[in-house]
Scaffold this motif. Structure first.
Motif, PDB file in Angstrom:
ATOM      1  N   SER B  85      62.607  96.823  -9.442  1.00 27.12           N
ATOM      2  CA  SER B  85      63.483  96.201  -9.438  1.00 27.12           C
ATOM      3  C   SER B  85      62.358  94.826  -8.424  1.00 27.12           C
ATOM      4  CB  SER B  85      64.013  97.092  -8.004  1.00 27.12           C
ATOM      5  OG  SER B  85      65.184  95.391  -6.833  1.00 27.12           O
ATOM      6  N   THR B 172      72.942  89.463  -6.424  1.00 23.51           N
ATOM      7  CA  THR B 172      72.977  89.758  -7.586  1.00 23.51           C
ATOM      8  C   THR B 172      73.491  91.426  -7.530  1.00 23.51           C
ATOM      9  OG1 THR B 172      71.366  91.397  -7.673  1.00 23.51           O
ATOM     10  CG2 THR B 172      71.028  89.607  -9.144  1.00 23.51           C
ATOM     11  N   GLY B 173      74.660  92.206  -7.857  1.00 22.92           N
ATOM     12  CA  GLY B 173      75.534  92.818  -8.123  1.00 22.92           C
ATOM     13  C   GLY B 173      76.325  93.281  -7.056  1.00 22.92           C
ATOM     14  N   GLN B 212      69.219 100.584 -11.141  1.00 21.32           N
ATOM     15  CA  GLN B 212      68.614  99.715 -11.738  1.00 21.32           C
ATOM     16  C   GLN B 212      68.501  97.512 -11.887  1.00 21.32           C
ATOM     17  OE1 GLN B 212      70.599 100.343 -14.820  1.00 21.32           O
ATOM     18  NE2 GLN B 212      71.585 102.437 -14.282  1.00 21.32           N
ATOM     19  N   ARG B 214      67.845  94.567 -11.886  1.00 21.73           N
ATOM     20  CA  ARG B 214      68.329  93.050 -12.037  1.00 21.73           C
ATOM     21  C   ARG B 214      67.817  92.988 -13.459  1.00 21.73           C
ATOM     22  NH1 ARG B 214      72.711  96.938 -11.917  1.00 21.73           N
ATOM     23  NH2 ARG B 214      73.580  96.309 -10.388  1.00 21.73           N
ATOM     24  N   ASP B 230      63.528  91.425  -3.723  1.00 24.17           N
ATOM     25  CA  ASP B 230      64.938  92.504  -4.074  1.00 24.17           C
ATOM     26  C   ASP B 230      65.117  93.140  -2.171  1.00 24.17           C
ATOM     27  OD1 ASP B 230      62.392  94.488  -3.483  1.00 24.17           O
ATOM     28  OD2 ASP B 230      63.799  96.379  -5.121  1.00 24.17           O
ATOM     29  N   GLU B 285      68.954  95.287  -5.675  1.00 28.11           N
ATOM     30  CA  GLU B 285      70.296  94.171  -6.462  1.00 28.11           C
ATOM     31  C   GLU B 285      68.675  93.354  -5.595  1.00 28.11           C
ATOM     32  OE1 GLU B 285      72.397  93.808  -7.477  1.00 28.11           O
ATOM     33  OE2 GLU B 285      73.637  95.705  -7.562  1.00 28.11           O
ATOM     34  N   GLY B 306      73.941  88.563 -16.898  1.00 29.67           N
ATOM     35  CA  GLY B 306      74.514  89.388 -15.942  1.00 29.67           C
ATOM     36  C   GLY B 306      75.315  90.572 -17.410  1.00 29.67           C
ATOM     37  N   PHE B 313      76.673  93.545 -14.364  1.00 32.72           N
ATOM     38  CA  PHE B 313      75.985  92.938 -13.758  1.00 32.72           C
ATOM     39  C   PHE B 313      76.847  91.456 -12.833  1.00 32.72           C
ATOM     40  CE2 PHE B 313      72.121  91.790 -14.656  1.00 32.72           C
ATOM     41  CZ  PHE B 313      71.649  90.587 -13.271  1.00 32.72           C
TER      42      PHE B 313
END
Lengths: 347, 347
Positions: B85, B172-173, B212, B214, B230, B285, B306, B313
């Motif tokens: 990440s 993100t996400g 997960q 990104r 992150d 994220e 994404g 995402f």
């Protein structure tokens, strides 16, 4: 009234991961632009063109690799030295390291300052700087997980599995000092039982606390060695690994083994001390297999480099790689050495 | 009588570091020539010309990052994912990792096989391979210290300390899923108290067990972001770090925060669950600061990437970088969010 910090503050637990990083660890990263003063999540390294990165991780833990009562400066030195020792044996130039610290309880300012001092001295001695890391608290022993990075000309890392029958086996320095040093630290009465002089005592204790990676051997390895590895778990076990990886055997004449005076004396008192020299570990010397036609050159270049090193060391022929399947270590009386333990195994 | 191993053997402690390395770890290094099948002390990596190496170490430990009762496959996945990440947030392509395992007692074959399965699945998903490591036993929690290496075009690592006033903040996400997932795993009755559907429950548990990274956001970051990191310790704390490193402040409108349905529902039941979304951590994220003139392009490129990712995402604007000195997070009712804890600190 005084300019020094009150000792209460120095001995109080240091709270806050950021305080530890900013006050004690960031200065260790000052020499490396890509560490960004440890203000980023990641570090960036720019490898020299035409070079490979050589990588190794070797964590150390209280009770296994050092004692809780050791000077934190020695702990810091050793944690870095045992990793840099691997780079030396691969013919690699140290570049940077990452360090994950796990404390069972928050360290004091005094502890962190001494620890950082030892790491800083080791960095200067080995030519390496801190690139990043992580600090956390968890139950269990204090542990220090260091990952080192070095570089070699592309494709030129000196491997472990490339020795061939007929190669001459060399070791740097002397074997058994650190193992005996730990014994006399744990059982001080041993020193007089074994008849060690003060100088002998001091030497083995220093070897146990402050291993000296044999970085000066790198050029001789790059120029002349077929295979090499550092000795961390004892000659018997580590030579077995080199043989297994290379698909060959070895013969070692223990009478040729370079022993510090204290270990030689201990063996005269009790032959059981061969164990310290051959099967205990913590030596951090380099074991090299050199093709016969290169042996004289390796010895000459390595000896000159060892003499010129800050912590001088010798180079000694101890045996040969053979077409066999495992190492045979022969004592001075002609019997085979079969260590009760074949070196340190954590399991 | 049966071709399967007897379960006694599968459940018996696995003795010998070499057995663990040969049977379970060496296969994870098969894709990386410079790992030499884990038969050497060190690994060699050949960086692509014109690229920097990006480095990070982030250990995980039982009781802090995972539970002793977790499926070892999930533990392996998470240990690698939390490190990868960081590479994703720096715009870096994963290359290789080193892993130091510390076991309080020897693992069983079953445990090691599941752990290696989870790591192997994560390797495939993230495009990375094992380069080397170390395995030992020591008291305390099981700990897994991974160091990851990635690469970026030279000088192009996306930094943390390079945001400027006026930049648009993106994440993100969604945030808070993993924190809520851990809560409902520890206190299953919570799921019905908060009115979570089975699907909501499954989603937050999965986010807690299998983060997960990104990686699909890397190109958008490389092309358009000014700064990024992150989110591992919660938005409030991590945004504070980005602001401090960049010498600026930030304004975030919590009404814009992308929340999974389960977290939104929990907040409606108890506003205390803002804590999970903003100040607990384990999100993994990416937080990015993007110059205003690049914001639309970042959003478009990132959104497309994404959607196409294996674990899809979204990309969401959550606020702005300001000329202030710290982040201000405003709740939907207009009050400032001042978390009781500003995110995970080990000390």
């Amino acid at each position: 009234m005084s300019e020094t910090q009150p000792s209460a503050a120095a001995d109080a637990p240091l709270r806050g991961e950021e305080a530890i990083i900013q006050n004690y660890l960031a200065p260790l990263a000052a020499g490396l632009p890509g560490a960004f003063g440890l203000s980023d999540d990641c570090a960036a390294l720019s490898p020299r063109p035409g070079h490979d990165i050589v990588l190794k991780t070797d964590p150390v833990a209280e009770g296994v690799h050092f004692l809780a009562t050791d000077d934190p400066a020695d702990i810091g030195w050793k944690a870095l030295a045992v990793n840099v020792s691997d780079l030396a044996a691969k013919g690699a130039t140290p570049l940077a390291y990452l360090m994950a610290l796990s404390f069972p309880e928050a360290p004091t300012r005094t502890w962190m300052a001494r620890f950082a001092k030892g790491l800083g001295d080791a960095q200067t001695a080995f030519g390496i700087a801190l690139a990043g890391g992580d600090t956390d608290r968890r139950p269990g022993p204090l542990s220090i997980s260091i990952t080192v990075l070095g570089e070699v000309p592309a494709g030129r890392m000196v491997r472990r599995g490339t020795a061939r029958a007929g190669d001459v086996l060399f070791v740097t320095g002397t074997l058994g000092a650190a193992a005996l040093g730990l014994q006399v630290r744990l059982h001080p009465a041993l020193a007089s039982q074994l008849g060690l002089s003060d100088a002998d005592f001091a030497e083995v204790v220093a070897r146990s606390l402050r291993p000296q990676p044999r970085l000066a051997i790198r050029e001789a390895l790059q120029a002349h060695a077929r295979a090499a590895m550092d000795l961390s778990d004892g000659l018997a076990k580590d030579l077995g690994r080199l043989c297994r990886a290379s698909g060959c055997g070895a013969k070692v004449d223990l009478a040729r083994l370079p022993l510090p005076a204290a270990v030689a004396r201990a063996i005269r008192v009790d032959a059981g001390y061969w164990q310290a020299a051959v099967a205990t570990g913590d030596d951090y010397e380099v074991l090299a297999a050199v093709a016969p036609e290169h042996a004289d050159a390796f010895e000459a270049v390595g000896t000159a480099a060892g003499r010129a090193a800050d912590a001088p060391f010798s180079i000694t022929r101890i045996g040969r790689i053979t077409a066999g399947t495992e190492p045979i270590l022969t004592r001075p009386d002609g019997t085979a050495f079969s260590p009760q333990s074949k070196g340190w195994d954590h399991f």
